[in-house]
Each structure stands twice: as structure tokens, then as C-alpha cells.
Scaffold this active site. Sequence first.
Site: not given
Length: 346
Positions: A47-49, A52
Site C-alpha cells: 500500500s506504500k506505493d 510514495a
Amino acid sequence: MAQKNQVFDNVLDLVGNTPLIKLNTITAPFKGEFYAKVEAFNPGHSSKDRVALYIIEQAERQGILKPGDTIIETTSGNTGFSIAMVSIIKGYDCILAVSSKSSADKISMLKTMGAKVYVCPAHVRADDPRSYYEVAKRLHSEIKGSVYINQYFNQLNIDAHYNSTGPEIWEQTEGKITHLVACSGTGGTISGTARYLKEQNPNVKVIGVDAFGSVIKKYHETREFDEKEIYPYRIEGLGKNLIPTATDFDAIDTFVKVTDEESAHSARHVAKTEGLFVGYTSGAAMQAVKQLEEAGEFDENSRVVIIFPDHGSRYMSKIYSDKWMTDQGFFDSVNEVEAESIQYIK
């Protein structure tokens, strides 16, 4: 932009629009219907895409990031991988301060993605000069032309999920979601998603998942930081020894705490029942759902969405290693070491 024949300009066009997958076997005894928002379908497998890409593009629009600059961040691994991936495509240098609690797999991947990695001791105070927070701040002050993402205290972390994860879940459930269950580390995922869903329907119940050894659950209940809550734990990307401002505690109804051991076994259980090879934090979210079911939280009308934030490949040296599990004391009379299923033909 994506073309009709599904050819993309670059990997960043694949961020978001992850599938919602119904859970069938693992939740068969439970009341209601359960769906996993499987964030491993992002190109960086977490989910950090979303965070970022959103924060970096906002910084570009505001003129904060310029060609040749360096992006610095603190991370348990997943955000770092996503930032490194975006930096490659956009041409930035990337420096990451990583907790020593992060798996060797994650650290190796960050290096492979071209990031310069500083591994910092996990079990020190947040204000200790050796902590990954303080190391990142020091590097930012020393390196000219650097930008510190600072996901724990960046409101854009919330905005990224308010603008993507929340609307996706609302559309995928056709507005029928009754419960959201999500882990809380920086708090951006659960907070942004919760804000959007509660704007659509204030009755959606948002349940955060915290770790034993973290201060988050007690702070939510009392609004007091209790240092006595802090002790070492193994789950990565879940819980905190400080209070992130990227957590909107008012958007979260309640928290559930889970153990390292049960979360590890729940991740393995998801893989063996649903064919979804999920990460440690996903196992924590599934464990929370089990505990909520036992407590009578759900009924036949419940439509529960669980966010599975990352992929199991990042934990091969941890929860998917029988040796690591044995070393942690995670196998007992209930959860025994599985029989060897690999046979070598000589």
C-alpha cells in the site's frame, strides 16, 4: 497513461486500483461476508506505493523537489521500497533510514533498488540519535538539496488514501461496507480510508489493529502517551513508540491489539486457505478479525473489508521460515512445526 491494449508508460501507472477479493475458507465459520483489499497488487507489492507516489508528486508540483535532489525517509521497509521505485523512474537519489527490525529480505530489496540504506537499532527511544527518525533528520540537515518525506508526520500520507483507497473500497463494495479493519503504523492508510468512508456513511465502523508493545491503542482511548506501554515486538509496520500526527484518531472507532505469534500463524493460515501469500502485517489484520468475531462484533449483515497491506515475499526469512518461527518459540502443541514437504531425489 494506460492504453486500451494495457501497455503502460512506466511502472508507476500501475499504482492503485487494487482488487477486493472475497475470503471464503478462512472466514467460513464467521457471520457476515469478508473481503480483502489486497495491496500486494501494487507494483511495489504494498500500500506504500500510493503514499510514495502521491507525496513525491505533490512535492514536485510545489517546487519542493527538483531534478537531482535526494529523497530521504524513515521506513520499516515497504515505504522505502516504494520511494526507491518512484525515485528510479523520476531520477532522484534515495537514502533510507531503516529499523533493524526490518527483515533481511526487505533490506536486500532496498539495496537492489539503488537506495543507500542506514540500518538503525529498533529498540531505542524515538529521540535517541541512533533511532531511524533522528538519523533521517540528521542526514536531511547535512545533505544539500534533500527532501525528507517524514511519513509519520506528513498529512499527505492521509490524503493519499483519502483520494485513492477510500473511494476504491466504496465503489468496490457498492457502498455496502459495514466495517473496515486495518493496521495502524504511521496511520495514513487507516485514517485516509476511514475519512472517506465515513463521509459517505458515518455508520461504517473503523477498527484499527495495534501491537502489544505499542502506545497507539491506549493513546486512542485516553489521549495520553504512556511510555510504560512500550516494549520490543516483532511485527513490522504496525504500532509505534511515538504518536504519529499522520494518524487521525477521531476517524477510528476502536483498536484491537494482536500478538506477534498469533499474527504470524494467521498470515500462514491465509496463505494455506485462500491462496493469498500475505505479509506479517496482513496476518495481524486477519488475527484481529478472528478476535473480533470471537467477541461477537459481526452479524449476518456485516460486510467487512480487511486491508492486507503487503506481500509475503518480504518475510521469507521471518514468518515463512520454520527456523525463525522455531527460534521465536512460535511452535507449540497447538501450532506444531509442519512435516517436511520437500523431498530430494538422489
